[in-house]
Design a protein around this motif. Structure first.
Motif, PDB file in Angstrom:
ATOM      1  N   ARG A  60       0.842  -1.192   0.000  1.00  0.00           N
ATOM      2  CA  ARG A  60       0.000   0.000   0.000  1.00  0.00           C
ATOM      3  C   ARG A  60       0.879   1.243   0.000  1.00  0.00           C
ATOM      4  NH1 ARG A  60      -3.023   0.216   5.744  1.00  0.00           N
ATOM      5  NH2 ARG A  60      -3.439   2.330   5.022  1.00  0.00           N
ATOM      6  N   ALA A  61       0.374   2.306  -0.587  1.00  0.00           N
ATOM      7  CA  ALA A  61       1.079   3.590  -0.612  1.00  0.00           C
ATOM      8  C   ALA A  61       0.089   4.655  -0.140  1.00  0.00           C
ATOM      9  CB  ALA A  61       1.586   3.903  -2.018  1.00  0.00           C
ATOM     10  N   ASP A  62       0.120   4.942   1.145  1.00  0.00           N
ATOM     11  CA  ASP A  62      -0.817   5.854   1.794  1.00  0.00           C
ATOM     12  C   ASP A  62      -0.186   7.236   1.912  1.00  0.00           C
ATOM     13  OD1 ASP A  62      -2.072   7.276   4.141  1.00  0.00           O
ATOM     14  OD2 ASP A  62      -3.360   5.500   4.073  1.00  0.00           O
ATOM     15  N   GLY A  63      -0.897   8.255   1.431  1.00  0.00           N
ATOM     16  CA  GLY A  63      -0.367   9.608   1.468  1.00  0.00           C
ATOM     17  C   GLY A  63      -0.127  10.132   2.866  1.00  0.00           C
ATOM     18  N   ASP A  64      -0.973   9.775   3.815  1.00  0.00           N
ATOM     19  CA  ASP A  64      -0.785  10.218   5.197  1.00  0.00           C
ATOM     20  C   ASP A  64       0.485   9.610   5.802  1.00  0.00           C
ATOM     21  OD1 ASP A  64      -3.057  11.901   5.479  1.00  0.00           O
ATOM     22  OD2 ASP A  64      -4.338  10.124   5.654  1.00  0.00           O
ATOM     23  N   VAL A  65       0.736   8.351   5.463  1.00  0.00           N
ATOM     24  CA  VAL A  65       1.954   7.689   5.961  1.00  0.00           C
ATOM     25  C   VAL A  65       3.185   8.338   5.346  1.00  0.00           C
ATOM     26  CG1 VAL A  65       3.220   5.508   6.053  1.00  0.00           C
ATOM     27  CG2 VAL A  65       0.732   5.516   6.353  1.00  0.00           C
ATOM     28  N   LEU A  66       3.128   8.618   4.054  1.00  0.00           N
ATOM     29  CA  LEU A  66       4.244   9.293   3.388  1.00  0.00           C
ATOM     30  C   LEU A  66       4.499  10.658   4.018  1.00  0.00           C
ATOM     31  CD1 LEU A  66       6.349   9.589   1.170  1.00  0.00           C
ATOM     32  CD2 LEU A  66       4.503  10.299  -0.389  1.00  0.00           C
ATOM     33  N   ALA A  67       3.431  11.381   4.325  1.00  0.00           N
ATOM     34  CA  ALA A  67       3.579  12.696   4.958  1.00  0.00           C
ATOM     35  C   ALA A  67       4.275  12.567   6.309  1.00  0.00           C
ATOM     36  CB  ALA A  67       2.210  13.349   5.121  1.00  0.00           C
ATOM     37  N   ARG A  68       3.913  11.546   7.075  1.00  0.00           N
ATOM     38  CA  ARG A  68       4.542  11.347   8.386  1.00  0.00           C
ATOM     39  C   ARG A  68       6.034  11.050   8.240  1.00  0.00           C
ATOM     40  NH1 ARG A  68       3.679   6.294  12.696  1.00  0.00           N
ATOM     41  NH2 ARG A  68       5.473   6.873  13.982  1.00  0.00           N
ATOM     42  N   ILE A  69       6.381  10.184   7.295  1.00  0.00           N
ATOM     43  CA  ILE A  69       7.792   9.827   7.090  1.00  0.00           C
ATOM     44  C   ILE A  69       8.607  11.060   6.732  1.00  0.00           C
ATOM     45  CG2 ILE A  69       9.382   8.514   5.626  1.00  0.00           C
ATOM     46  CD1 ILE A  69       7.132   6.403   5.363  1.00  0.00           C
ATOM     47  N   LEU A  70       8.100  11.862   5.806  1.00  0.00           N
ATOM     48  CA  LEU A  70       8.835  13.059   5.387  1.00  0.00           C
ATOM     49  C   LEU A  70       8.922  14.081   6.526  1.00  0.00           C
ATOM     50  CD1 LEU A  70       7.376  13.418   1.791  1.00  0.00           C
ATOM     51  CD2 LEU A  70       9.741  12.875   2.377  1.00  0.00           C
TER      52      LEU A  70
END
Length: 359
Positions: A60-70
């Motif tokens: 999965r590629a979740d935008g909220d998760v990506l935002a947290r990582i960055l």
């Protein structure tokens, strides 16, 4: 007339001497690079075997998760993020400016693993393979060794080349005596696997001298440089809406899979993505997508499969070298090509030693 007849014999003797001594010296480096490459062909498989915490995740590629990582890791040197892969590591992969790699849970963004060349043997081997652990200077040395290796392969072919009607006899591998055995094993294996090894060597050199190879290929077969990123200033204090950005980016090139992205430059309204279009050989893709921070507009999209032949040939160099083309068969063939320089080095040395002992 006598001079004309003597010259080929003198040339052959000179090439034989150079092939032997240059092969024993530069061939040692060539063999070590080949062996490391054979291991690195299976990098992702070995990584997941060594670290089972990276396996078993739902893709999965979740935008909220990506935002947290960055948000959490960009201040600590995170440069770009590789999206979870269906045929590779199913986690987010973060690339840091100091060479570290981080692996994050696709569902939560929590750090699962941090690697560097100082504490991970695969990354150490990768640095050795691409730059001999010497940075740019090591990479240039490796480039010279690569050209020497090409010369060794071509001179070996010249020295092997038989008279008409003796092709099969010249390919025969003998059991003995030792001098004949090592020579026949050295020559025959080198000739039979020459196309594969020459391809691996030339693509490796092409990666080091990428700009030069691209200029030659695009000049000969056509092709332009990838389009530059659009320039667009961000409205003051505009935050990046990563869920919308990610959702819109997936629609920009319908036949492509997003592979990599990163936070926008300060003051820029442009989010850049790498993507792999259907039909691309490059595992990370060379297609490009640009989205605004609000996720409301596709600013530009570049489908790499629409390029002219020279540009596509340039972008095939990397996947051909790492064995990511043609499935498992070519992958194992690439690993075999990496073993061959060591085999040639050993058989060449044994031949030289046995022949020297007979004198």
């Amino acid at each position: 007339m006598a001079r004309t007849r003597a010259w080929p014999r003198g040339l052959r003797a000179t090439l034989s001497w150079l092939h032997l001594w240059v092969g024993l010296v530069a061939g040692t480096v060539f063999a070590l690079i080949g062996l490391s490459g054979s291991v690195l062909v299976f990098h992702d498989d070995l990584l997941q075997w060594q670290h089972p915490e990276l396996t078993g995740h739902e893709l999965r590629a979740d935008g909220d998760v990506l935002a947290r990582i960055l948000r959490e890791w960009e201040p600590r040197g995170l440069g770009s993020v590789h999206l979870p892969e269906p045929d590779g590591v199913p986690t987010w992969q973060g690339y840091f400016g100091d060479g570290r790699r981080g692996y994050f849970d696709p569902a939560t963004g929590e750090l699962l693993l941090m690697r560097s060349a100082d504490d991970d043997w695969l990354m150490w081997l990768h640095d050795f393979h691409i730059e001999l652990l010497g940075g740019d200077a090591g990479k240039q040395v490796l480039g010279v060794v690569g050209w020497i290796a090409v010369g060794l392969l071509l001179t070996g072919l010249y020295l092997w080349w038989p008279k008409a009607g003796r092709w099969l006899a010249q390919l025969k591998m003998h059991r003995g005596p030792p001098v004949r055995r090592w020579l026949s094993w050295h020559r025959s294996s080198g000739v039979l696997l020459l196309p594969l090894l020459l391809l691996a060597t030339l693509t490796g050199v092409g990666m080091i001298y990428h700009a030069g190879f691209r200029a030659v290929l695009t000049g000969t077969f056509g092709g332009d440089a990838p389009p530059a990123a659009p320039q667009r200033a961000a409205p003051e204090a505009r935050a990046t809406d990563w869920p919308r950005v990610l959702a819109l980016a997936t629609t920009a090139l319908p036949d492509a899979r997003l592979t990599r992205t990163g936070a926008p430059d300060p003051g820029s309204d442009v989010i850049a993505f790498r993507a792999r279009s259907h039909g691309e050989w490059h595992p990370n893709g060379r297609s490009l997508v640009y989205i605004d921070r609000a996720g409301t507009r596709v600013l530009a999209a570049h489908d790499a499969t629409g390029q002219r032949l020279g540009a596509r040939m340039t972008e095939a160099i990397y996947p051909l070298h790492i064995g990511s083309v043609g499935g498992a068969v070519y992958k194992w063939a690439t690993a075999l090509a990496g073993l061959l320089p060591a085999f040639l080095l050993v058989t060449g040395f044994l031949f030289w030693r046995r022949r020297r002992g007979k004198r």
